[in-house]
Design an enzyme around this catalytic site. Structure first.
Site, short mmCIF file in Angstrom:
data_model
loop_
_atom_site.label_atom_id
_atom_site.label_comp_id
_atom_site.label_asym_id
_atom_site.label_seq_id
_atom_site.Cartn_x
_atom_site.Cartn_y
_atom_site.Cartn_z
N ASP A 35 0.83 -1.20 0.00
CA ASP A 35 0.00 0.00 0.00
C ASP A 35 0.87 1.26 0.00
O ASP A 35 1.99 1.24 0.51
CB ASP A 35 -0.90 -0.03 1.24
CG ASP A 35 -2.09 0.91 1.12
OD1 ASP A 35 -2.29 1.51 0.04
OD2 ASP A 35 -2.82 1.06 2.11
N HIS A 52 2.60 3.40 -8.93
CA HIS A 52 2.40 1.98 -9.23
C HIS A 52 3.58 1.42 -10.02
O HIS A 52 4.00 0.28 -9.81
CB HIS A 52 1.09 1.78 -10.01
CG HIS A 52 -0.14 2.16 -9.23
ND1 HIS A 52 -0.33 1.76 -7.92
CD2 HIS A 52 -1.23 2.91 -9.56
CE1 HIS A 52 -1.49 2.24 -7.49
NE2 HIS A 52 -2.04 2.94 -8.45
N GLU A 82 -12.28 -4.65 -4.98
CA GLU A 82 -12.79 -3.28 -4.76
C GLU A 82 -12.04 -2.25 -5.61
O GLU A 82 -12.51 -1.13 -5.80
CB GLU A 82 -12.68 -2.89 -3.28
CG GLU A 82 -13.65 -3.60 -2.35
CD GLU A 82 -13.33 -5.07 -2.15
OE1 GLU A 82 -12.13 -5.42 -2.03
OE2 GLU A 82 -14.26 -5.90 -2.13
N LEU A 146 10.77 -20.33 -5.16
CA LEU A 146 9.75 -19.46 -4.55
C LEU A 146 8.44 -19.49 -5.35
O LEU A 146 8.46 -19.39 -6.59
CB LEU A 146 10.28 -18.02 -4.53
CG LEU A 146 9.28 -16.97 -4.05
CD1 LEU A 146 9.20 -16.94 -2.54
CD2 LEU A 146 9.65 -15.58 -4.57
C1 FPP Z 1 -2.08 0.34 -3.21
O1 FPP Z 1 -1.56 1.63 -3.21
C2 FPP Z 1 -1.55 -0.39 -4.31
C3 FPP Z 1 -2.29 -0.97 -5.30
C4 FPP Z 1 -3.74 -0.94 -5.35
C5 FPP Z 1 -1.64 -1.62 -6.41
C6 FPP Z 1 -0.48 -2.45 -6.00
C7 FPP Z 1 0.30 -2.74 -7.20
C8 FPP Z 1 1.64 -2.72 -7.25
C9 FPP Z 1 2.51 -2.46 -6.09
C10 FPP Z 1 2.32 -3.02 -8.48
C11 FPP Z 1 1.89 -4.38 -8.88
C12 FPP Z 1 2.88 -5.05 -9.61
C13 FPP Z 1 2.65 -6.17 -10.26
C14 FPP Z 1 3.77 -6.87 -10.80
C15 FPP Z 1 1.29 -6.72 -10.50
P1 FPP Z 1 -2.58 2.82 -3.35
O2 FPP Z 1 -2.71 3.14 -4.78
O3 FPP Z 1 -3.85 2.47 -2.67
O4 FPP Z 1 -1.80 3.94 -2.59
P2 FPP Z 1 -2.46 5.09 -1.72
O5 FPP Z 1 -3.20 4.40 -0.59
O6 FPP Z 1 -1.28 5.86 -1.24
O7 FPP Z 1 -3.36 5.86 -2.62
#
Ligand code: FPP
Length: 255
Positions: A35, A52, A82, A146
């Site tokens: 997150d 991201h 969600e 893994l």
């Molecule tokens: C939450 O941060 C993150 C996500 C919803 C996406 C997570 C995805 C990645 C870390 C990259 C994925 C990589 C692969 C290889 C699939 P947020 O956007 O909710 O952050 P915020 O709470 O600060 O807005």
């Protein structure tokens, strides 16, 4: 040393080496709620998708390190049921990430004997995303290192609802008696049926909630929360989480 950990999710002053951590049992299954990508980008006046993108690089780094530590399963919450509520542009970008990640890194993952898996409903993913993850799953299915398990379009309540529907069908057909529905039977209908439950759950960015993630599977998991935003998460943070895990007394309800 223990008290330093107990200060919770403040940056820790204790640094660990891989060698120190490897002297104690390593959690077999580590699950991470990644997150804080959006806030990381906002702090830099960048669009959320830049966070991201950076988060994806960290996925690569942490996968490599988890493998080096001998962690057997790394489950990463990449997209929840969600998350479709986000602006279309962000959803579209998030749906490109698995493809981008796998196109860039699949050869290395194969080299490192990583087995890519996905939990979540793949049918609702865009065709290009589904094809990318299914190709990776197919090409790595015999790998014995893994297990890199992406939770993609995953929601725990949906998973449990589906499991209950399937079990109810068995009961309705007379193939299963209600008293035969055991914990093991329920677990066998979950998307994690081939995996042991997580030993350690990490959530970054200072949020202290589960957000519909592995509600059944996390019953006895140790939780580790940090204020660090996912794009800032390093190998050292993983070492700290594992080191704290190693100092906890897991009793699974016993004494
Ligand atoms: C939450 O941060 C993150 C996500 C919803 C996406 C997570 C995805 C990645 C870390 C990259 C994925 C990589 C692969 C290889 C699939 P947020 O956007 O909710 O952050 P915020 O709470 O600060 O807005």
């Amino acid at each position: 040393m223990f008290n330093k950990f107990r200060k919770g999710h403040k940056p820790l002053s204790t640094e660990y080496t891989k060698e120190e951590v490897l002297q104690h049992p390593i959690p077999e299954h580590v699950a991470i709620i990644m997150d804080g990508n959006g806030r990381w980008a906002k702090k830099r006046s960048l669009p959320r998708i830049a966070g991201h993108y950076e988060g994806m690089q960290v996925v690569r780094k942490i996968t490599r390190f988890a493998n080096e530590l001998g962690i057997k399963v790394l489950t990463l919450y990449a997209f929840s049921t969600e998350n479709w509520k986000r602006p279309k542009q962000e959803v579209d970008y998030l749906m490109k990430l698995p493809e981008q990640f796998l196109t860039t890194f699949l050869p290395e993952l194969i080299e490192e004997n990583v087995n890519v898996r996905v939990i979540g409903n793949r049918d609702q993913l865009p065709e290009h995303t589904r094809r990318a993850v299914e190709k990776a799953m197919e090409e790595t299915k015999h790998n014995t290192g893994l297990i890199l398990n992406f939770a993609l379009n995953y929601g725990s309540r949906r998973e449990l609802t589906y499991a209950m529907q399937e079990i109810a069908k068995q009961v309705a057909k007379g193939q299963l008696a209600p008293e035969e529905i055991t914990e093991d039977v329920i677990a066998s209908y979950l998307m994690t049926k081939d995996l042991k439950d997580p030993d350690l759950l990490i959530r970054t960015s200072g949020e202290i909630r589960l957000s519909n993630f592995m509600l059944w599977q996390l019953a006895y998991t140790e939780f580790w929360f940090t204020d660090v935003l996912w794009p800032d998460f390093t190998e050292q943070h993983l070492l700290q989480a594992v080191a704290e895990f190693q100092q906890r007394g897991r009793r699974f309800g016993g004494v």
